[in-house]
Design a protein around this motif. Structure first.
Motif, mmCIF file in Angstrom:
data_model
loop_
_atom_site.group_PDB
_atom_site.id
_atom_site.type_symbol
_atom_site.label_atom_id
_atom_site.label_comp_id
_atom_site.label_asym_id
_atom_site.label_seq_id
_atom_site.Cartn_x
_atom_site.Cartn_y
_atom_site.Cartn_z
ATOM 1 N N MET A 169 0.908 -1.201 0.130
ATOM 2 C CA MET A 169 -0.131 0.151 -0.038
ATOM 3 C C MET A 169 0.799 1.219 -0.230
ATOM 4 N N THR A 170 0.910 1.859 -1.013
ATOM 5 C CA THR A 170 1.576 3.167 -1.246
ATOM 6 C C THR A 170 0.807 4.222 -1.047
ATOM 7 N N LYS A 171 1.457 5.627 -1.031
ATOM 8 C CA LYS A 171 0.619 6.635 -0.729
ATOM 9 C C LYS A 171 -0.377 6.903 -1.885
ATOM 10 N N ASP A 172 0.130 6.775 -3.480
ATOM 11 C CA ASP A 172 -0.846 6.915 -4.273
ATOM 12 C C ASP A 172 -2.166 6.052 -4.248
ATOM 13 N N ILE A 198 -9.278 2.312 3.584
ATOM 14 C CA ILE A 198 -10.755 1.986 3.903
ATOM 15 C C ILE A 198 -11.879 2.793 3.948
ATOM 16 N N ARG A 199 -11.464 4.107 4.324
ATOM 17 C CA ARG A 199 -12.382 4.980 4.559
ATOM 18 C C ARG A 199 -12.586 5.964 3.322
ATOM 19 N N LYS A 200 -11.457 6.128 2.258
ATOM 20 C CA LYS A 200 -11.538 6.954 1.259
ATOM 21 C C LYS A 200 -11.961 6.113 0.041
ATOM 22 N N ARG A 201 -11.343 5.151 -0.348
ATOM 23 C CA ARG A 201 -11.120 4.538 -1.498
ATOM 24 C C ARG A 201 -12.282 3.213 -1.372
#
Ligand code: ADP
Length: 271
Positions: A169-172, A198-201
């Protein structure tokens, strides 16, 4: 001399006695086998300085070959182990692997450099199957990005020859990732990035079968308790197997571990 019904009754009675004797000897045999197994486990634990607490804990591995003979391990994995130069399991690997393969949860404490990474990667690769897009099967949480990257590399090496999607899991990815179209069986992340995704994507972790908290003392020390709690809740599959690995096991960490896992075996290597 018996006749007719009498003879039949006598014959049935003798069959019944024989069956009962057979059953008795089977029970005795099973009990003896169980006693021998307990003794074998105790000898191995003493030899490798392994301390456990928990009931019905499976014996430590005697060798990596046992993965094939006893646990039906795919030969590609054993081949990769030998290519990577791993000839014998380390003490933490011997005990943690047999526990996780038996479907039990554990929290394991062993010194830095004692091979904890392989102790959770190996049973994970044996338990999960490479799958389809949008279905994460295993999550490994690490306290730092460097450690997450290193664990991802180790995992890819060990999984070579099978079509596992192993992703860091990278920042991008946590900001723009489209997880629904991604083939990711195994996801390695730091807690904050995973929580963000989890929240945004809209990352679905409800089919995760295997959750590892690596260097859990550091994970909890860094003040991630709430974030970890929400990740643990997002991994909502009721048959999930969770495990914690750490170099130290302070009481606070053990207490937190017990809030996450209910019937986990504690393993300590060395004292
Ligand atoms: P830890 O997580 O306990 O600090 P690592 O998993 O990083 O330790 O392992 C430390 C080193 O030992 C790594 O270089 C790893 O490749 C190596 N190693 C792990 N298991 C074995 C083994 N069974 N035999 C030989 N080397 C091993």
């Amino acid at each position: 001399v018996f006749k007719g019904a009498e003879a039949k009754e006598a014959a049935e009675e003798s069959v019944e006695v024989e069956v009962r004797e057979d059953e008795d000897s089977a029970v005795v045999r099973r009990r003896k086998e169980a006693e021998r197994e307990i003794e074998r486990a105790a000898i191995l634990r003493k030899r490798y300085d392994i301390h456990i607490s928990g009931h019905n804990v499976p014996a430590p591995l005697e060798s990596f070959e046992e993965l094939v003979s006893r646990y039906d391990c795919d030969s590609y994995l054993v081949g990769n182990l030998s290519k990577l130069g791993f000839q014998e399991p380390t003490p933490i690997q011997r005990q943690a692997i047999s526990i996780l393969l038996s479907g039990r949860e554990c929290f394991a404490c062993a010194p830095t450099g004692s091979g904890k990474t392989l102790a959770f990667l190996l049973p994970m690769l044996m338990k999960i199957k490479p799958g389809s897009k949008g279905c994460v099967k295993a999550v490994i949480l690490c306290p730092t990005r460097e450690l997450a990257a290193q664990t991802t590399r180790e995992c890819k090496k060990l999984a070579k020859g099978r079509k596992f999607g192993v992703k860091l899991m990278t920042k991008d990815l946590s900001q723009d990732g489209n997880f629904k179209d991604m083939h990711c069986d195994i996801l390695v992340s730091t807690p904050l990035r995973l929580d963000h995704a989890i929240r945004k994507r809209d990352l679905d972790l409800s089919r995760v079968e295997y959750l590892v908290l690596d260097e859990s003392d550091k994970l909890f020390e860094l003040g991630f308790v709430e974030v970890i709690d929400s990740i643990v809740k997002a991994c909502s599959n009721p048959s999930i197997i969770r495990s914690l690995f750490s170099a130290t096991l302070p009481e606070t960490i053990e207490a937190l571990a017990r809030t996450i896992m209910h019937d986990a075996v504690r393993i300590i290597v060395g004292r």
